[in-house]
Design a protein around this motif. Structure first.
Motif, PDB file in Angstrom:
ATOM      1  N   PHE A  81      28.340 -63.273  43.283  1.00 45.15           N
ATOM      2  CA  PHE A  81      27.512 -62.643  42.263  1.00 45.15           C
ATOM      3  C   PHE A  81      27.410 -61.137  42.487  1.00 45.15           C
ATOM      4  N   ARG A  82      27.596 -60.366  41.438  1.00 42.37           N
ATOM      5  CA  ARG A  82      27.493 -58.905  41.536  1.00 42.37           C
ATOM      6  C   ARG A  82      26.628 -58.406  40.382  1.00 42.37           C
ATOM      7  N   ALA A  83      25.497 -57.806  40.719  1.00 41.54           N
ATOM      8  CA  ALA A  83      24.622 -57.268  39.665  1.00 41.54           C
ATOM      9  C   ALA A  83      25.163 -55.911  39.237  1.00 41.54           C
ATOM     10  N   GLN A  90      41.436 -55.543  57.798  1.00 41.18           N
ATOM     11  CA  GLN A  90      41.192 -55.967  59.171  1.00 41.18           C
ATOM     12  C   GLN A  90      39.770 -55.540  59.508  1.00 41.18           C
ATOM     13  N   ARG A  91      39.069 -56.354  60.308  1.00 39.11           N
ATOM     14  CA  ARG A  91      37.641 -56.099  60.541  1.00 39.11           C
ATOM     15  C   ARG A  91      37.464 -55.362  61.888  1.00 39.11           C
ATOM     16  N   ILE A  92      36.372 -54.608  61.968  1.00 38.36           N
ATOM     17  CA  ILE A  92      35.999 -54.003  63.252  1.00 38.36           C
ATOM     18  C   ILE A  92      35.691 -55.123  64.236  1.00 38.36           C
ATOM     19  N   GLN A 139      27.290 -61.982  47.482  1.00 38.71           N
ATOM     20  CA  GLN A 139      28.315 -61.129  46.844  1.00 38.71           C
ATOM     21  C   GLN A 139      29.692 -61.518  47.378  1.00 38.71           C
ATOM     22  N   SER A 140      29.711 -62.111  48.556  1.00 37.75           N
ATOM     23  CA  SER A 140      30.961 -62.418  49.254  1.00 37.75           C
ATOM     24  C   SER A 140      30.601 -63.299  50.447  1.00 37.75           C
ATOM     25  N   GLY A 141      31.420 -64.295  50.701  1.00 37.59           N
ATOM     26  CA  GLY A 141      31.140 -65.164  51.844  1.00 37.59           C
ATOM     27  C   GLY A 141      31.703 -64.624  53.145  1.00 37.59           C
ATOM     28  N   GLN A 142      32.293 -63.442  53.072  1.00 35.85           N
ATOM     29  CA  GLN A 142      33.099 -62.920  54.188  1.00 35.85           C
ATOM     30  C   GLN A 142      32.435 -62.963  55.546  1.00 35.85           C
ATOM     31  N   LEU A 143      31.192 -62.443  55.630  1.00 36.53           N
ATOM     32  CA  LEU A 143      30.574 -62.331  56.959  1.00 36.53           C
ATOM     33  C   LEU A 143      30.490 -63.712  57.620  1.00 36.53           C
ATOM     34  N   GLY A 151      44.860 -54.645  37.163  1.00 36.81           N
ATOM     35  CA  GLY A 151      44.072 -54.036  38.224  1.00 36.81           C
ATOM     36  C   GLY A 151      43.957 -54.860  39.490  1.00 36.81           C
ATOM     37  N   GLU A 152      42.862 -54.574  40.212  1.00 36.71           N
ATOM     38  CA  GLU A 152      42.670 -55.156  41.541  1.00 36.71           C
ATOM     39  C   GLU A 152      42.382 -56.643  41.466  1.00 36.71           C
ATOM     40  N   ILE A 153      43.241 -57.455  42.078  1.00 39.89           N
ATOM     41  CA  ILE A 153      42.969 -58.898  42.152  1.00 39.89           C
ATOM     42  C   ILE A 153      42.576 -59.319  43.569  1.00 39.89           C
ATOM     43  N   ILE A 154      42.923 -58.497  44.565  1.00 39.69           N
ATOM     44  CA  ILE A 154      42.518 -58.812  45.949  1.00 39.69           C
ATOM     45  C   ILE A 154      41.963 -57.566  46.609  1.00 39.69           C
ATOM     46  N   GLY A 155      40.869 -57.748  47.375  1.00 36.11           N
ATOM     47  CA  GLY A 155      40.385 -56.722  48.304  1.00 36.11           C
ATOM     48  C   GLY A 155      40.356 -57.350  49.683  1.00 36.11           C
ATOM     49  N   GLY A 156      40.898 -56.665  50.675  1.00 37.85           N
ATOM     50  CA  GLY A 156      40.902 -57.236  52.014  1.00 37.85           C
ATOM     51  C   GLY A 156      41.042 -56.167  53.080  1.00 37.85           C
ATOM     52  N   ALA A 187      27.459 -57.994  52.076  1.00 39.85           N
ATOM     53  CA  ALA A 187      28.716 -57.500  52.658  1.00 39.85           C
ATOM     54  C   ALA A 187      29.202 -56.258  51.932  1.00 39.85           C
ATOM     55  N   GLU A 188      28.931 -56.217  50.633  1.00 37.02           N
ATOM     56  CA  GLU A 188      29.559 -55.172  49.812  1.00 37.02           C
ATOM     57  C   GLU A 188      28.535 -54.160  49.309  1.00 37.02           C
ATOM     58  N   GLY A 189      27.643 -53.773  50.190  1.00 36.11           N
ATOM     59  CA  GLY A 189      26.688 -52.744  49.763  1.00 36.11           C
ATOM     60  C   GLY A 189      25.486 -53.365  49.077  1.00 36.11           C
ATOM     61  N   ILE A 231      38.253 -66.637  46.324  1.00 30.03           N
ATOM     62  CA  ILE A 231      38.865 -67.343  47.453  1.00 30.03           C
ATOM     63  C   ILE A 231      38.851 -66.346  48.612  1.00 30.03           C
ATOM     64  N   GLU A 232      38.222 -66.723  49.735  1.00 26.71           N
ATOM     65  CA  GLU A 232      38.092 -65.767  50.848  1.00 26.71           C
ATOM     66  C   GLU A 232      38.634 -66.352  52.148  1.00 26.71           C
ATOM     67  N   PRO A 233      39.934 -66.160  52.406  1.00 23.48           N
ATOM     68  CA  PRO A 233      40.511 -66.571  53.698  1.00 23.48           C
ATOM     69  C   PRO A 233      40.115 -65.596  54.798  1.00 23.48           C
ATOM     70  N   HIS A 274      35.273 -57.240  34.620  1.00 24.23           N
ATOM     71  CA  HIS A 274      34.054 -57.513  35.384  1.00 24.23           C
ATOM     72  C   HIS A 274      33.237 -58.669  34.829  1.00 24.23           C
ATOM     73  N   LEU A 275      32.895 -59.586  35.740  1.00 17.79           N
ATOM     74  CA  LEU A 275      31.940 -60.655  35.468  1.00 17.79           C
ATOM     75  C   LEU A 275      30.754 -60.463  36.398  1.00 17.79           C
ATOM     76  N   ILE A 276      29.634 -61.026  36.046  1.00 19.20           N
ATOM     77  CA  ILE A 276      28.453 -60.965  36.924  1.00 19.20           C
ATOM     78  C   ILE A 276      28.559 -62.087  37.954  1.00 19.20           C
TER      79      ILE A 276
HETATM   80  N1  LIG Z   1      36.614 -61.651  52.104  1.00 20.11           N
HETATM   81  C1  LIG Z   1      36.845 -60.367  51.744  1.00 20.11           C
HETATM   82  O1  LIG Z   1      37.414 -59.559  52.462  1.00 20.11           O
HETATM   83  C2  LIG Z   1      36.370 -59.967  50.358  1.00 20.11           C
HETATM   84  C3  LIG Z   1      35.483 -58.730  50.402  1.00 20.11           C
HETATM   85  N2  LIG Z   1      34.230 -58.973  51.120  1.00 20.11           N
HETATM   86  C4  LIG Z   1      35.143 -58.384  48.951  1.00 20.11           C
HETATM   87  O2  LIG Z   1      34.211 -58.909  48.385  1.00 20.11           O
HETATM   88  N3  LIG Z   1      36.022 -57.486  48.399  1.00 20.11           N
HETATM   89  S1  LIG Z   1      35.894 -56.979  46.867  1.00 20.11           S
HETATM   90  O3  LIG Z   1      34.558 -56.498  46.618  1.00 20.11           O
HETATM   91  O4  LIG Z   1      37.003 -56.069  46.642  1.00 20.11           O
HETATM   92  O5  LIG Z   1      36.091 -58.274  45.928  1.00 20.11           O
HETATM   93  C5  LIG Z   1      37.264 -59.054  46.135  1.00 20.11           C
HETATM   94  C6  LIG Z   1      37.885 -59.392  44.791  1.00 20.11           C
HETATM   95  O6  LIG Z   1      36.909 -60.032  43.965  1.00 20.11           O
HETATM   96  C7  LIG Z   1      37.182 -59.717  42.594  1.00 20.11           C
HETATM   97  N4  LIG Z   1      35.984 -59.109  42.003  1.00 20.11           N
HETATM   98  C8  LIG Z   1      35.143 -58.244  42.590  1.00 20.11           C
HETATM   99  N5  LIG Z   1      34.123 -57.921  41.755  1.00 20.11           N
HETATM  100  C9  LIG Z   1      34.369 -58.620  40.594  1.00 20.11           C
HETATM  101  C10 LIG Z   1      33.692 -58.724  39.337  1.00 20.11           C
HETATM  102  N6  LIG Z   1      32.553 -58.058  39.096  1.00 20.11           N
HETATM  103  N7  LIG Z   1      34.217 -59.533  38.388  1.00 20.11           N
HETATM  104  C11 LIG Z   1      35.363 -60.225  38.628  1.00 20.11           C
HETATM  105  N8  LIG Z   1      36.070 -60.176  39.790  1.00 20.11           N
HETATM  106  C12 LIG Z   1      35.551 -59.383  40.749  1.00 20.11           C
HETATM  107  C13 LIG Z   1      38.362 -58.757  42.577  1.00 20.11           C
HETATM  108  O7  LIG Z   1      39.559 -59.496  42.350  1.00 20.11           O
HETATM  109  C14 LIG Z   1      38.326 -58.199  44.000  1.00 20.11           C
HETATM  110  O8  LIG Z   1      39.602 -57.761  44.441  1.00 20.11           O
END
Ligand SMILES: NC(=O)C[C@H]([NH3+])C(=O)NS(=O)(=O)OC[C@H]1O[C@@H](n2cnc3c(N)ncnc32)[C@H](O)[C@@H]1O
Ligand SMILES: [Mg+2]
Length: 430
Positions: free
Chosen positions: A205-207, A359-361, A182-186, A352-357, A162-164, A222-224, A215-217
């Motif tokens: 998991f993110r390599a 609206q989907r195409i 990397q994400s359960g979104q799809l 920093g960033e705690i949520i990424g979200g 999902a994320e590249g 939580i993906e609503p 950053h953690l690997i």
């Molecule tokens: N269902 C979705 O719409 C989620 C979407 N596909 C997604 O994965 N977005 S994100 O890459 O910004 O990652 C979401 C969040 O996941 C966390 N995140 C993202 N990458 C990391 C790493 N490497 N370590 C720790 N936390 C991480 C961070 O809080 C991001 O805001």
């Protein structure tokens, strides 16, 4: 009667027995103060020589750190203790003596502690952190169950990303190529078309070769995902959710927050609504603040997110990023297609960033165009395209990073202490 430290308030004035470990102690000729832990909390056991038999006092003087034991005594109130209670010990029974426990009360270096994470977890601060993590998890399920969401579990092994494709862990799936999710979104989008409002909660998991405090690997997300909810509906849900978990921790984890010396005044005003700033305005704000290392079209780094967040006293949404720096699935703003209907939620205090979200195409043709632009060919993505062929609807979703959120709420320096067994660049042990 047997009990646990988290229940001693039910037994004031009574004689009880605890099973646990010795976390620390200090003693003199006539009295010993034992810091006891049993997994549910910490309590002081006071052993007065004149009030116990010789065997018990001798054991109190020689017992070593992290030895396991049964302690019998009377529970009394004690305003000086964080717990509010202590035990006046009558009897000690050694279960197993710990010899030369490596994590002594003195300061140890981070790498030493990380190499001993399987033992470090026992310490008071790590216990407090894991209790706060547990409360965020508990409150998350409570919130989404109350909101009518269905828990759906996406696969960990998958053929699509999902994320590249630059940060994937590759593995063989018999004769096929597979990747750790990397994400359960799809998959959550497919689930949303079946159940309306769904959420997943699991490891991702993110390599990523990033050695930063955020950053953690392997991290938990939580993906609503919500059918018929647009970008603004999703932001409203996000701010209600984050407010709910922060207030739950404030209500249920006062002892743990005190153990961590957390300034809780910074959390008390985390209540919806949260401020919103567009990417355009965020760029202007950074230029006003003297940041000349970022131009429109570039992504924010940690210093930029921290500087933006400093202008607000609660988490802030940064919305409408340029399409070219965001994921392929994000819906363009109909009024301005070069930006997308997305938001990152930035926590205060530099977390920093705690949520990424986003609206989907939901339009098939546009998604097919994105597939071409992002070279998403092959069967692994065919099923995802079909969601736009059969009853497509407007839908939105987001991912909250559990460890970054716990680190922010607990006020700790690095996400590695917000997960029981962190996976970092160059760390797969223990
Ligand atoms: N269902 C979705 O719409 C989620 C979407 N596909 C997604 O994965 N977005 S994100 O890459 O910004 O990652 C979401 C969040 O996941 C966390 N995140 C993202 N990458 C990391 C790493 N490497 N370590 C720790 N936390 C991480 C961070 O809080 C991001 O805001
Ligand atoms: Mg993101």
């Amino acid at each position: 009667m047997k009990t646990t430290i988290d229940k001693v308030h039910e037994h004031v004035g009574e004689e009880v027995t605890l099973g646990g470990w010795l976390a620390n102690k200090r003693s003199s000729g006539k009295i010993a103060f034992l810091q006891l832990r049993d997994g549910t909390g910490f309590i002081q056991g006071v052993v007065v020589k004149a009030e116990v038999n010789e065997e018990t006092f001798e054991l109190a003087k020689r017992i070593t750190q992290e030895s396991s034991l049964y302690v019998t005594g009377t529970i009394v109130k004690d305003e000086r203790s964080p717990l509010g209670y202590e035990m006046h010990v009558k009897k000690l029974e050694l279960i197993h003596e710990a010899v030369d426990y490596p994590i002594t009360p003195k300061n140890h270096g981070t790498e030493f502690l990380m190499d001993h994470r399987h033992l470090w977890l026992r310490s008071r601060k790590q216990h407090a952190l894991m209790k706060i993590r547990n409360e965020v998890i508990r409150a998350t399920y409570e919130f989404f169950n109350e909101q009518g969401f269905i828990k759906v579990d996406p696969p960990i092994l998958t053929g699509a990303s999902a994320e590249g494709t630059t940060e994937l862990f590759h593995t063989k799936y018999f004769d096929e190529d597979a990747y750790l999710s990397q994400s359960g979104q799809l998959y959550m989008e497919a689930a949303a078309m079946a159940f309306g409002k769904v959420f997943s909660f699991g490891p991702t998991f993110r390599a990523e070769k990033s050695k930063t405090r955020r950053h953690l690997i392997e991290f938990w997300m939580i993906e609503p995902e919500m059918a018929f909810m647009d970008h603004e509906d999703s932001l409203e849900l996000q701010e209600q959710y984050v407010s709910y978990i922060v207030q739950s921790v404030l209500k249920n984890c006062q002892i743990e927050l005190k153990t961590l010396d957390r300034d809780t005044s910074k959390l008390e005003n985390v209540q919806a609504p949260f401020p919103r700033i567009t990417y355009d305005d965020a760029i202007k704000l950074l230029h006003e603040k003297g940041f000349d290392d970022i131009e429109w079209g570039e992504d924010f780094g940690a210093p930029h997110e921290t500087a933006i967040a400093e202008s607000f006293d609660k988490p802030v949404f940064i919305t409408h990023y340029p399409a070219k720096i965001k994921a392929f699935y994000m819906k363009p703003d109909p009024d301005r297609p070069e930006v997308v209907l997305c938001a990152d939620l930035i926590a205060p205090e530099g977390y920093g960033e705690i949520i990424g979200g986003s609206q989907r195409i939901d339009d098939l043709e546009l998604m097919e165009k994105r597939y071409e632009e992002h070279h998403l060919h092959g069967p692994a993505y065919e099923w995802y395209l079909e969601l736009r062929k059969y009853g497509s609807v407007p839908h939105s979703g987001f991912g909250l990073g559990l460890e970054r959120t716990v680190a922010w709420i607990a006020g700790i320096e690095h996400v590695r202490e917000a997960i029981p067994f962190p996976r970092l660049l160059n760390r797969l042990y223990p």
